[in-house]
Design an enzyme around this catalytic site. Structure first.
Site, PDB file in Angstrom:
ATOM      1  N   HIS A 102       4.773   0.380   0.904  1.00 57.63           N
ATOM      2  CA  HIS A 102       5.190  -0.337   2.108  1.00 57.63           C
ATOM      3  C   HIS A 102       4.206  -1.451   2.432  1.00 57.63           C
ATOM      4  O   HIS A 102       3.092  -1.503   1.911  1.00 57.63           O
ATOM      5  CB  HIS A 102       5.307   0.611   3.303  1.00 57.63           C
ATOM      6  CG  HIS A 102       4.011   1.283   3.672  1.00 57.63           C
ATOM      7  ND1 HIS A 102       3.555   2.421   3.033  1.00 57.63           N
ATOM      8  CD2 HIS A 102       3.064   0.992   4.607  1.00 57.63           C
ATOM      9  CE1 HIS A 102       2.405   2.798   3.553  1.00 57.63           C
ATOM     10  NE2 HIS A 102       2.083   1.944   4.518  1.00 57.63           N
ATOM     11  N   LYS A 108      -2.230  10.827   4.868  1.00 57.20           N
ATOM     12  CA  LYS A 108      -2.141   9.824   5.930  1.00 57.20           C
ATOM     13  C   LYS A 108      -0.683   9.390   6.161  1.00 57.20           C
ATOM     14  O   LYS A 108      -0.352   8.213   6.035  1.00 57.20           O
ATOM     15  CB  LYS A 108      -3.013   8.609   5.577  1.00 57.20           C
ATOM     16  CG  LYS A 108      -3.260   7.628   6.727  1.00 57.20           C
ATOM     17  CD  LYS A 108      -4.267   6.568   6.277  1.00 57.20           C
ATOM     18  CE  LYS A 108      -4.590   5.564   7.372  1.00 57.20           C
ATOM     19  NZ  LYS A 108      -3.531   4.560   7.537  1.00 57.20           N
ATOM     20  N   ARG A 132      -4.258   0.346  -2.202  1.00 56.87           N
ATOM     21  CA  ARG A 132      -3.695  -1.002  -2.080  1.00 56.87           C
ATOM     22  C   ARG A 132      -3.511  -1.661  -3.443  1.00 56.87           C
ATOM     23  O   ARG A 132      -4.214  -1.344  -4.397  1.00 56.87           O
ATOM     24  CB  ARG A 132      -4.605  -1.886  -1.222  1.00 56.87           C
ATOM     25  CG  ARG A 132      -4.848  -1.361   0.182  1.00 56.87           C
ATOM     26  CD  ARG A 132      -5.782  -2.272   0.964  1.00 56.87           C
ATOM     27  NE  ARG A 132      -6.009  -1.799   2.326  1.00 56.87           N
ATOM     28  CZ  ARG A 132      -6.961  -0.940   2.671  1.00 56.87           C
ATOM     29  NH1 ARG A 132      -7.791  -0.469   1.742  1.00 56.87           N
ATOM     30  NH2 ARG A 132      -7.097  -0.550   3.921  1.00 56.87           N
ATOM     31  N   GLN A 176       0.821  -1.206   0.000  1.00 56.47           N
ATOM     32  CA  GLN A 176       0.000   0.000   0.000  1.00 56.47           C
ATOM     33  C   GLN A 176       0.853   1.252   0.000  1.00 56.47           C
ATOM     34  O   GLN A 176       2.072   1.216   0.195  1.00 56.47           O
ATOM     35  CB  GLN A 176      -0.906   0.012   1.234  1.00 56.47           C
ATOM     36  CG  GLN A 176      -0.159   0.007   2.564  1.00 56.47           C
ATOM     37  CD  GLN A 176      -1.095   0.026   3.762  1.00 56.47           C
ATOM     38  OE1 GLN A 176      -1.249   1.056   4.415  1.00 56.47           O
ATOM     39  NE2 GLN A 176      -1.714  -1.114   4.061  1.00 56.47           N
ATOM     40  N   HIS A 203       0.020   5.831   0.764  1.00 54.30           N
ATOM     41  CA  HIS A 203      -0.964   6.831   1.157  1.00 54.30           C
ATOM     42  C   HIS A 203      -0.763   8.092   0.319  1.00 54.30           C
ATOM     43  O   HIS A 203       0.370   8.529   0.106  1.00 54.30           O
ATOM     44  CB  HIS A 203      -0.828   7.156   2.643  1.00 54.30           C
ATOM     45  CG  HIS A 203      -0.863   5.942   3.508  1.00 54.30           C
ATOM     46  ND1 HIS A 203      -1.965   5.132   3.593  1.00 54.30           N
ATOM     47  CD2 HIS A 203       0.086   5.375   4.309  1.00 54.30           C
ATOM     48  CE1 HIS A 203      -1.705   4.127   4.417  1.00 54.30           C
ATOM     49  NE2 HIS A 203      -0.471   4.252   4.850  1.00 54.30           N
TER      50      HIS A 203
END
Length: 415
Positions: free
Chosen positions: A274, A133, A293, A108, A110
């Site tokens: 990550h 995020k 994702r 994923q 952000h």
């Protein structure tokens, strides 16, 4: 609210029992909760993945000894957040967590604020807020993660050692990256993006066939006691056993494989790919649910968005570790990332210290006890592992250690 220790509020976090969490007493989340709350029903066969501490609308912490939750409390008394927090954010801007990871979490990233706003407008049913995020993870036990793109030399070595990977990437595309690496070309982002995107967006039947061939080859290597390191064999077999045929299995060859010891940290800024793999950690993040994702997950995958948004900057694994700074204040170590939404302070009070003052900040903070016991001025009961306190802005907290070293983590804003 008065500027004294009686203004500190003990709170109870919310436990999330996601399937990837550690089970029963193997979970740090479960052990902390059970130690702090004797009524907590710890079940040996259930996962305990996350402990949320904060005012997140999905699961706000409860104020112990009252009927309010922390979200309602800070809405009713915004002054507890501090003037700077109110003016810049209007809400408690971070969510503080403990994670206990038994099974790989998703590949994923952000979005930054600009992309978060765009995604929220275009797909509000998926990206339900417009905030960024950023996250930080601080290891409590040995913690394992994938984070950021490896140095190109390492990726090229895997392309050569793992023909099944090269088959999914495509030989022409792989050769372009190899040539740049051989010729010492520093600008590899476009070629790296092409390689990675070819894998993430590959046709299911092709990647599954190549993965099955790779798994069988590594299993045979293992039977023959051959060295699995050149093909990252142990991790590949583990991840594949958790997510058979998943495209995320190939991602281990692109991202740094990082092992953190207790107290070591990684900061996950916008667009950094990550995945957490195993272990227990403290995590702090900006309040948002925006996750893009692309593998190792039963949740919604948005592969094309992920490939387009990523920061294709290769870095050594050691460079991905976030270094805390010493503080002028006694026994503090400060993890202060390049965002305003949060910082984390580790406080380690020696056992021979009779009194310690958790200093006041001009921001509200949340404090979690990890180990040791202490009494707290103005509060009934003791500070012990799993106990969580909300400390309003400009309020200090006096603690009196009871013969043991005290380890605390405090989430706050340094504005």
């Amino acid at each position: 609210m008065a500027n004294n220790t009686s203004s500190v509020q003990l709170i109870q976090g919310a436990v999330q029992q996601y399937a990837w969490g550690k089970v029963g007493k193997s979970s740090k989340v479960a052990l902390l909760c059970a130690n702090a709350d004797l009524s907590f029903n710890l079940k040996d066969d259930e996962p305990y993945a996350e402990l949320w501490m904060g005012a997140h609308p999905k699961a706000p912490s409860k104020l112990i000894g009252g009927d309010k939750n922390l979200l309602d409390f800070v809405k009713e008394y915004p002054g507890v957040l501090g003037e700077k927090v109110v003016s810049q954010f209007g809400v408690l801007p971070f969510l503080f967590k403990v994670l206990s990871v038994a099974k790989s979490l998703s590949i994923q990233a952000h979005p930054d604020k600009a992309l978060a706003e765009k995604l929220h407008v275009e797909r509000p049913e998926v990206y339900r807020d417009s905030n960024h995020k950023p996250e930080m993870a601080i290891a409590l036990t040995e913690f394992e993660a994938l984070c950021g793109f490896r140095p190109v030399k390492e990726i090229v070595q895997f392309l050569e050692a793992v023909p099944e990977l090269e088959a999914v990437v495509g030989k022409v595309t792989a050769d372009r990256l190899k040539a740049k690496c051989l010729n010492g070309v520093s600008d590899v982002a476009s070629s790296l993006k092409e390689c990675f995107s070819n894998v993430i967006l590959s046709e299911k039947h092709i990647r599954e066939e190549c993965l099955n061939t790779l798994v069988q080859r590594i299993e045979k290597m293992k039977e023959d006691n051959l060295n699995l390191e050149p093909v990252h064999g142990e991790l590949l077999l583990r991840v594949h056993s958790q997510f058979p045929g998943d495209v995320g299995c190939f991602v281990i060859y692109f991202l740094n494989h990082i092992l953190l010891s207790s107290g070591e940290a990684i900061f996950l800024g916008a667009n950094v790919p990550h995945a957490y793999l195993s272990g227990d950690c403290i995590e702090c993040m900006a309040c948002s649910d925006n996750v893009v994702r692309a593998g190792l997950t039963p949740k919604l995958v948005d592969a094309s968005t992920l490939c387009d948004m990523l920061d294709y900057l290769p870095t050594p694994a050691e460079d991905r570790k976030f270094q805390p700074k010493s503080s002028d204040y006694p026994f503090e170590l400060v993890y202060d990332p390049p965002v305003k939404d949060f910082a984390v302070i580790c406080i380690r009070v020696p056992s021979d210290h009779e009194k310690y003052v958790v200093k006041q900040h001009d921001s509200a903070s949340i404090l979690l006890c990890i180990s040791g016991t202490a009494s707290v001025a103005g509060i009934a009961g003791e500070l012990k592992p799993g106990v969580v306190a909300f400390i309003p802005a400009n309020v200090l907290m006096e603690i009196f250690p009871q013969g043991s070293e005290i380890l605390l983590y405090r989430a706050t804003c340094i504005l």
